[in-house]
Scaffold this motif. Structure first.
Motif, PDB file in Angstrom:
ATOM      1  N   LEU A 408       7.169   2.134   1.012  1.00  0.00           N
ATOM      2  CA  LEU A 408       6.921   1.511  -0.287  1.00  0.00           C
ATOM      3  C   LEU A 408       7.697   0.209  -0.343  1.00  0.00           C
ATOM      4  O   LEU A 408       8.928   0.215  -0.217  1.00  0.00           O
ATOM      5  N   TRP A 425       2.319   1.249   0.262  1.00  0.00           N
ATOM      6  CA  TRP A 425       2.212   0.928  -1.156  1.00  0.00           C
ATOM      7  C   TRP A 425       3.033  -0.329  -1.438  1.00  0.00           C
ATOM      8  O   TRP A 425       4.094  -0.547  -0.838  1.00  0.00           O
ATOM      9  N   ARG A 441      -1.921  -0.404  -0.733  1.00  0.00           N
ATOM     10  CA  ARG A 441      -2.387  -0.164  -2.091  1.00  0.00           C
ATOM     11  C   ARG A 441      -1.400  -0.809  -3.066  1.00  0.00           C
ATOM     12  O   ARG A 441      -0.179  -0.619  -2.956  1.00  0.00           O
ATOM     13  N   TYR A 443       0.293  -1.575  -6.720  1.00  0.00           N
ATOM     14  CA  TYR A 443       0.636  -1.000  -8.021  1.00  0.00           C
ATOM     15  C   TYR A 443       1.335  -2.072  -8.845  1.00  0.00           C
ATOM     16  O   TYR A 443       1.976  -2.974  -8.302  1.00  0.00           O
ATOM     17  N   PRO A 472      -2.079   1.781 -10.969  1.00  0.00           N
ATOM     18  CA  PRO A 472      -2.665   1.273  -9.720  1.00  0.00           C
ATOM     19  C   PRO A 472      -3.634   0.134  -9.990  1.00  0.00           C
ATOM     20  O   PRO A 472      -4.289   0.079 -11.040  1.00  0.00           O
TER      21      PRO A 472
END
Length: 476
Positions: A408, A425, A441, A443, A472
């Protein structure tokens, strides 16, 4: 005087075991205390034998159903007086006037038809139970009387004569009145009319109101505007939320001016670090399994998180996240090299982190060898991209890529080059930066900037977060 009762129709109740017999008196024997019936019926069914003889000891009750030549015969009281020997065995004789009138109307069949004492069901509807008497059950006695032949099971179940000349008719009108077909169909269709059923169904469909789900608004409102955020400088990429709201990216210069305006209005760096630490730790706890992983019964499987931080603001954000994770019983390893000079925010966060159960290391050799649950990357800096060329940065990036744990990245910088640490992420702050990382991804984190602060830098802003602080984003 026993000959006076020959030819009379009587009903003899022998109790529950033997049942009830009906027939014509053929003989009465004072000596043996017996009485014989000709053409007998047992519980409403014709017996297979022509005559049945009863002992006075077996008779519970005796009723005269039809007395022939009643003018010349004595009454029931006289019979009781003239037959003391027969009635002394416990038999009680009486005249059944209720059934006598019924039997008189069927005199022609008195010798061949069974004598029934059932009352006719009233024709009017009735909701009370037990108003009509049912036909007595067939007794377990397998013979038709004393010394009678044994009946087979088929004869007992399907023997003929059980439905012959029944004297009680089924009340069709009374039973039909209990079922109101029109009222039932009216209740099903939701209408009181009794017209065509298909027409009722079509009318019901036309008048049926619209149904809504539990998350739909039943009040008609204005059409939803999905582009509620407009920026003076576009970052070149757009995202959308789960509900369809468009969130544009902004260049780093506009993002920097937004943070400076927020700090002027009181949203200082310390307050932003705390907000970012709380939101990023909540996201990390969710990625670690949330309530399924962090329970009092699962203390032997505490998740392990490694934080890779540098001596800058992004590193301070990671340290704040690690402090909150350690407070939630997560085993945290903080990698932060020994630098001669660090920003004041980093020094303050390290001081707070040292008061937790987390472990701070300055060498890659002190990090766990086995794979961990999560790696949080805060190595990069917006202001100084040359950090990637330093040895400590490259060794930390290699360790993260070799460890099989997911990564992350918190607030990574804008870079067209290939990312050094492969992140699964990415957590952006306030508004997203145009990231070129296609496999990550994205966020978005709410860091608490007021709406008028956005307007001060020329951003028309409506919060896309709803009830959450981290949402998200999807590529539009």
């Amino acid at each position: 005087m026993a000959t006076d009762w020959l030819g009379s129709v009587v009903s003899i109740n022998c109790g529950v075991t033997l049942g009830v017999y009906q027939g014509e008196v053929s003989s009465v024997d004072h000596g043996s205390q017996t009485i014989s019936l000709r053409q007998p019926y047992h519980n409403g069914a014709r017996c297979p034998v022509p005559e049945v003889t009863f002992s006075a000891m077996d008779i519970k009750e005796l009723k005269f159903l039809d007395i022939q030549n009643t003018v010349h015969k004595p009454t029931a009281g006289q019979t009781a007086a003239s037959e003391p020997g027969f009635l002394s065995a416990g038999c009680h004789a009486q005249s059944n006037r209720t059934t006598r009138s019924h039997a008189t109307s069927n005199t022609a069949h008195s010798s061949t038809a069974p004598i029934t004492i059932l009352r006719r069901v009233p024709t009017g509807p009735s909701n009370s139970r037990g108003t009509a008497q049912t036909t007595p059950r067939r007794s377990n006695l397998r013979n038709g009387g004393a010394g009678g032949p044994v009946r087979t099971k088929d004869d007992e179940c399907f023997g003929d004569g059980t439905d012959e000349d029944l004297d009680t008719d089924f009340d069709f009108e009374g039973n039909l009145a209990l079922f109101d077909k029109a009222a039932v169909f009216s209740q099903i269709d939701g209408s009181s009319s009794h017209g065509n059923k298909a027409q009722h169904h079509s009318t019901h469909v036309e008048q049926k109101p619209l149904s809504y789900r539990h998350d739909e608004n039943i009040l008609e409102g204005k059409p939803v505007t999905y582009r509620q955020i407009t920026v003076p400088q576009h970052g070149g990429k757009e995202y959308c939320t789960d509900s369809g709201l468009v969130v544009p990216s902004v260049p780093y210069d506009l993002h920097k001016r937004l943070l400076a305006a927020a700090e002027r209005w009181g949203l200082t760096l310390e307050r932003r670090l705390e907000t970012i630490g709380v939101c990023s730790s909540q996201m990390a706890l969710t990625l670690l399994g949330g309530p399924n992983r962090l329970t009092p019964k699962n203390v032997h499987q505490r998740p392990t998180v490694v934080l890779l931080c540098g001596p800058h603001i992004q590193g301070a954000q990671g340290i704040s996240c690690g402090r909150h994770l350690a407070n939630h019983e997560v085993e945290v390893f903080l990698f932060l090299p020994n630098f001669l000079k660090m920003q004041e925010a980093v020094t303050s966060e390290v001081s707070l982190f040292s008061r937790t159960s987390g472990k701070q290391v300055a060498s890659m050799k002190d990090l766990p060898v086995s794979p961990v649950d999560l790696v949080i990357n805060c190595l990069d800096c917006h202001e100084n991209p040359l950090l990637r060329e330093q040895a400590w940065y490259q060794s930390a990036a290699d360790w993260a890529n070799q460890n099989r744990a997911p990564v992350l990245s918190i607030d990574p910088p804008v870079s067209e080059q290939h990312q050094t640490v492969e992140a699964k992420w990415i957590l952006s702050l306030g508004l997203p930066l145009p990231s070129s990382k296609k496999d990550s991804r994205v966020y978005l984190c709410d860091i608490g900037i007021p709406k008028q602060v956005y307007q001060e830098v020329g951003i028309n802003y409506h919060s896309p977060f709803g009830c959450k602080f981290v949402i998200p984003l999807h590529t539009a």
